[in-house]
Design a protein around this motif. Structure first.
Motif, PDB file in Angstrom:
ATOM      1  N   MET A 123      17.867  88.242  -4.719  1.00 30.62           N
ATOM      2  CA  MET A 123      17.257  89.428  -5.306  1.00 30.62           C
ATOM      3  C   MET A 123      16.467  89.119  -6.580  1.00 30.62           C
ATOM      4  O   MET A 123      15.615  89.912  -7.003  1.00 30.62           O
ATOM      5  CB  MET A 123      18.342  90.463  -5.626  1.00 30.62           C
ATOM      6  N   PHE A 124      16.706  87.959  -7.157  1.00 36.78           N
ATOM      7  CA  PHE A 124      16.129  87.622  -8.462  1.00 36.78           C
ATOM      8  C   PHE A 124      14.603  87.801  -8.517  1.00 36.78           C
ATOM      9  O   PHE A 124      14.086  88.433  -9.447  1.00 36.78           O
ATOM     10  CB  PHE A 124      16.517  86.199  -8.857  1.00 36.78           C
ATOM     11  N   PRO A 125      13.814  87.299  -7.546  1.00 39.26           N
ATOM     12  CA  PRO A 125      12.354  87.510  -7.617  1.00 39.26           C
ATOM     13  C   PRO A 125      11.956  88.971  -7.542  1.00 39.26           C
ATOM     14  O   PRO A 125      10.946  89.374  -8.136  1.00 39.26           O
ATOM     15  CB  PRO A 125      11.828  86.731  -6.399  1.00 39.26           C
ATOM     16  N   LEU A 126      12.713  89.764  -6.813  1.00 42.62           N
ATOM     17  CA  LEU A 126      12.407  91.192  -6.725  1.00 42.62           C
ATOM     18  C   LEU A 126      12.613  91.877  -8.067  1.00 42.62           C
ATOM     19  O   LEU A 126      11.843  92.750  -8.461  1.00 42.62           O
ATOM     20  CB  LEU A 126      13.282  91.855  -5.654  1.00 42.62           C
ATOM     21  N   ARG A 127      13.646  91.472  -8.775  1.00 45.12           N
ATOM     22  CA  ARG A 127      13.885  92.027 -10.118  1.00 45.12           C
ATOM     23  C   ARG A 127      12.785  91.600 -11.085  1.00 45.12           C
ATOM     24  O   ARG A 127      12.376  92.368 -11.958  1.00 45.12           O
ATOM     25  CB  ARG A 127      15.245  91.556 -10.645  1.00 45.12           C
ATOM     26  N   GLU A 131       2.378  85.978  -5.524  1.00 41.74           N
ATOM     27  CA  GLU A 131       2.116  85.772  -4.106  1.00 41.74           C
ATOM     28  C   GLU A 131       2.634  84.421  -3.616  1.00 41.74           C
ATOM     29  O   GLU A 131       2.451  84.069  -2.450  1.00 41.74           O
ATOM     30  CB  GLU A 131       0.608  85.865  -3.839  1.00 41.74           C
ATOM     31  N   MET A 132       3.283  83.668  -4.494  1.00 40.44           N
ATOM     32  CA  MET A 132       3.790  82.342  -4.152  1.00 40.44           C
ATOM     33  C   MET A 132       5.303  82.361  -3.969  1.00 40.44           C
ATOM     34  O   MET A 132       6.027  83.041  -4.695  1.00 40.44           O
ATOM     35  CB  MET A 132       3.455  81.341  -5.267  1.00 40.44           C
ATOM     36  N   GLY A 133       5.760  81.613  -2.975  1.00 39.63           N
ATOM     37  CA  GLY A 133       7.179  81.340  -2.818  1.00 39.63           C
ATOM     38  C   GLY A 133       7.401  79.856  -3.014  1.00 39.63           C
ATOM     39  O   GLY A 133       6.550  79.044  -2.633  1.00 39.63           O
ATOM     40  N   MET A 134       8.541  79.485  -3.625  1.00 42.68           N
ATOM     41  CA  MET A 134       8.776  78.076  -3.936  1.00 42.68           C
ATOM     42  C   MET A 134      10.161  77.661  -3.469  1.00 42.68           C
ATOM     43  O   MET A 134      11.161  78.297  -3.809  1.00 42.68           O
ATOM     44  CB  MET A 134       8.653  77.853  -5.451  1.00 42.68           C
ATOM     45  N   LEU A 135      10.207  76.602  -2.671  1.00 42.53           N
ATOM     46  CA  LEU A 135      11.465  76.011  -2.235  1.00 42.53           C
ATOM     47  C   LEU A 135      11.615  74.676  -2.950  1.00 42.53           C
ATOM     48  O   LEU A 135      10.907  73.725  -2.654  1.00 42.53           O
ATOM     49  CB  LEU A 135      11.461  75.818  -0.721  1.00 42.53           C
ATOM     50  N   VAL A 185      11.505  86.328  -0.056  1.00 39.95           N
ATOM     51  CA  VAL A 185      11.923  87.714  -0.250  1.00 39.95           C
ATOM     52  C   VAL A 185      10.786  88.596  -0.770  1.00 39.95           C
ATOM     53  O   VAL A 185      10.728  89.793  -0.498  1.00 39.95           O
ATOM     54  CB  VAL A 185      13.160  87.786  -1.186  1.00 39.95           C
ATOM     55  N   ASN A 186       9.844  87.983  -1.486  1.00 41.15           N
ATOM     56  CA  ASN A 186       8.727  88.727  -2.063  1.00 41.15           C
ATOM     57  C   ASN A 186       7.511  88.776  -1.133  1.00 41.15           C
ATOM     58  O   ASN A 186       6.419  89.131  -1.560  1.00 41.15           O
ATOM     59  CB  ASN A 186       8.310  88.096  -3.398  1.00 41.15           C
ATOM     60  N   LYS A 187       7.721  88.373   0.122  1.00 45.91           N
ATOM     61  CA  LYS A 187       6.662  88.350   1.129  1.00 45.91           C
ATOM     62  C   LYS A 187       5.437  87.576   0.629  1.00 45.91           C
ATOM     63  O   LYS A 187       4.321  88.109   0.530  1.00 45.91           O
ATOM     64  CB  LYS A 187       6.258  89.773   1.539  1.00 45.91           C
ATOM     65  N   PRO A 188       5.621  86.293   0.323  1.00 43.21           N
ATOM     66  CA  PRO A 188       4.519  85.512  -0.260  1.00 43.21           C
ATOM     67  C   PRO A 188       3.422  85.204   0.750  1.00 43.21           C
ATOM     68  O   PRO A 188       3.654  85.142   1.962  1.00 43.21           O
ATOM     69  CB  PRO A 188       5.216  84.218  -0.697  1.00 43.21           C
TER      70      PRO A 188
END
Length: 256
Positions: A100-104, A79-83, A153-156
């Protein structure tokens, strides 16, 4: 929402965080500022679970991360996104593959679904049509936007940004700030930004926390910064030439 209560973190005999308590609000850009060595990066790493505090608790909603089992912590990380400060894009992958990497890694989406989501977030950061380019072929500002696309992309539910404007010119930095704030509002994300950039404080500081020597010495909005007589705030903030000019203008307006 993320809440921390009386968080202490030490390395050996040195205590880096000294009893910090605060709330990071949902749907707002929460900025952590302070001089180098104030504890900003350590706090960020505690928040995302890389460091474990010796004392205190960190709550995601009603759950303390310290009380979660391994599976729940794994779910939380999804549930986390990181910049990251340097972008941390993979040079060997093109833009599409990077985003696409996090989705994979974290989903069971089929390729067409992943591609649709990648194109959606690339469009959101104004980077349509760059899918097959590599990082070396685009500018630093574009790379930062790719990193934002990958982070969301993962809707965090939670977005962590470590010095997002590092290495960018002022105009591009403002664009990145605006994009982070817009995404925070649109997706109702709890966004935490660690920054040294006083322009960012002015642009997107909906909640600002100042750390000094491992302690939280002030918190408020970017507008309240100009009204406080807290000496730690004034000595830190007005060391910036930009803020000196703004303060002088405000003083003249108040006298007029």
């Amino acid at each position: 929402m993320i809440k921390i209560e009386d968080v202490h973190k030490r390395f050996g005999e040195e205590e880096i965080l000294k009893g910090i308590s605060t709330v990071f609000e949902k749907g707002k850009t929460n900025l952590i500022i302070g001089q180098s060595g104030s504890g900003k990066s350590v706090m960020l790493k505690c928040l995302i679970g890389l460091f474990k505090p010796e004392q205190g608790k960190i709550y995601y909603g009603d759950e303390a991360i310290q009380d979660m089992d391994d599976e729940r912590q794994r779910m939380l990380r999804e549930e986390m996104g990181m910049l990251f400060q340097g972008g941390a894009l993979f040079d060997s992958m093109n833009i599409e593959e990077n985003v696409m990497f996090p989705l994979r890694m974290f989903t069971k989406m089929k390729k067409p679904e992943m591609l649709a989501r990648v194109n959606e977030v690339l469009k959101r950061v104004n980077l349509e049509g760059v899918n097959k380019k590599y990082t070396a072929e685009i500018s630093g500002g574009m790379q930062k936007r790719v990193s934002i696309a990958r982070a969301i992309v993962n809707k965090p539910k939670y977005l962590f940004c470590d010095e997002p404007n590092s290495g960018l010119d002022p105009k591009t930095a403002t664009l990145i700030d605006t994009l982070i704030q817009e995404i925070t509002h649109e997706y109702d994300i709890t966004t935490i930004v660690v920054t040294h950039d006083m322009n960012s404080v002015m642009e997107i500081g909906e909640k600002v926390m100042l750390l000094k020597n491992g302690k939280l010495v002030w918190q408020g909005t970017n507008q309240e910064i100009f009204k406080t007589d807290n000496k730690d705030v004034t000595s830190f903030v007005y060391s910036s030439d930009l803020f000196k000019k703004i303060r002088d203008v405000q003083l003249k307006e108040n006298k007029a």
